[in-house]
Scaffold this active site. Structure first.
Site: not given
Ligand code: NDP
Length: 260
Positions: A33, A38, A96, A63
């Site tokens: 995604d 981004y 989006h 998006k």
């Molecule tokens: P998430 O809720 O997926 O959380 C990501 C965080 O969690 C990062 O800091 C990551 O750290 C940490 N993390 C991931 N896996 C683990 C694990 N197993 N153990 C511990 N920590 C973990 O955040 P996002 O806001 O990025 O949401 C996910 C996706 O949703 C986005 O990347 C995007 O694609 C989508 N999105 C869409 C939006 C929209 O408006 N349509 C808005 C926001 C997000 P690290 O990377 O350091 O491992």
């Protein structure tokens, strides 16, 4: 669509996104995604190409950003995303954010792309029920997906029920509440029972709610860990205990009140 994939928001358009997408595909992920805003579509596309995984075995989402909303501008934005990703179709293209004025024109462009066979599925993101109802008045195709903020602090019960009834697939963004919940005692306790981490418990809870989930991680070890959720099942009681963590608390903006 796959129930589970990798979100790449906030990953830079260099080694960070290519390493993560490559690690995900190596770990058996089949969905990625991204979004124009981004600014990492090139890197994500490069990683897909380098992976050797066939294009048709990957479910790729992007998006259209707010500035590109409108009929002609959306058609152009779609071509630009394809170009950056280095592909000739997307599996899913989403509006989006709703905004106020243009999402119906934007939707007409998505309908055209779909009817022309340029995109395999079309949907929206950050749409409340009232946005979906308004869109429905003029749409000839119903959104197939609504990607919204969803995690144990924001369980979106009404929207989930509405989407289920309307046959719109709900997809969770920020499923891990951007890392805020990973010390939560309820999630830890449930995870300990199955030998799983709080992140894995949340991902499993998404799946059992029938919500597609796209956790983000840039860390190959966590990327692999997040996918290792298909060998256990939460009980009804555990699902309810996680549901009860709800505080209607958002990590991101409310779609009725955003300024970008
Ligand atoms: P998430 O809720 O997926 O959380 C990501 C965080 O969690 C990062 O800091 C990551 O750290 C940490 N993390 C991931 N896996 C683990 C694990 N197993 N153990 C511990 N920590 C973990 O955040 P996002 O806001 O990025 O949401 C996910 C996706 O949703 C986005 O990347 C995007 O694609 C989508 N999105 C869409 C939006 C929209 O408006 N349509 C808005 C926001 C997000 P690290 O990377 O350091 O491992």
């Amino acid at each position: 669509m796959p129930q589970f994939g990798l979100g790449v928001w906030k990953m830079s358009n260099d080694d960070e996104v290519t390493t993560a997408v490559k690690a995900a595909l190596d770990a058996g992920y089949t969905a990625i995604d991204t979004a124009a805003i981004y600014k990492n579509e090139e890197g994500a596309g490069q990683a897909i190409k380098d992976s050797g995984v066939r294009r048709e075995d990957i479910f790729l989402t992007s998006k259209v950003w707010n500035d590109d909303q409108g009929y002609e501008s959306t058609l152009k934005a779609y071509e630009a995303s394809l170009e950056r990703l280095g592909v000739n179709y997307l599996d899913l293209y989403l509006i989006h954010w709703p905004g106020v004025n243009k999402y119906k024109d934007t939707w007409r462009a998505l309908e055209k792309l779909y009817n022309d066979g340029r995109v395999r599925a079309i949907g929206v993101s950050n749409f409340h029920i009232h946005h979906l109802e308004e869109l429905k008045k003029d749409a000839t195709i119903k959104p197939m997906v609504n990607q919204v903020e969803f995690h144990p602090l924001l369980v979106q019960e009404d929207l989930r029920a509405y989407c289920r009834k309307q046959d719109i697939q709900m997809e969770a963004w920020s499923p891990l509440a951007q890392g805020q919940l990973l010390d939560n005692p309820t999630l830890k306790e449930i995870g300990d029972k199955y030998g799983k981490s709080p992140a894995q418990v949340i991902i499993r809870w998404d799946l059992q709610h029938g919500v597609v989930t796209i956790p983000k991680s840039s860390t190959p070890k966590r990327i692999a860990q997040n996918k290792d959720v298909f060998d256990f099942e939460l009980t009804e009681e555990e699902i309810k205990a996680i549901d009860s963590l709800n505080k209607n608390e958002r990590m991101g903006s409310d779609p009725d009140d955003f300024k970008f």
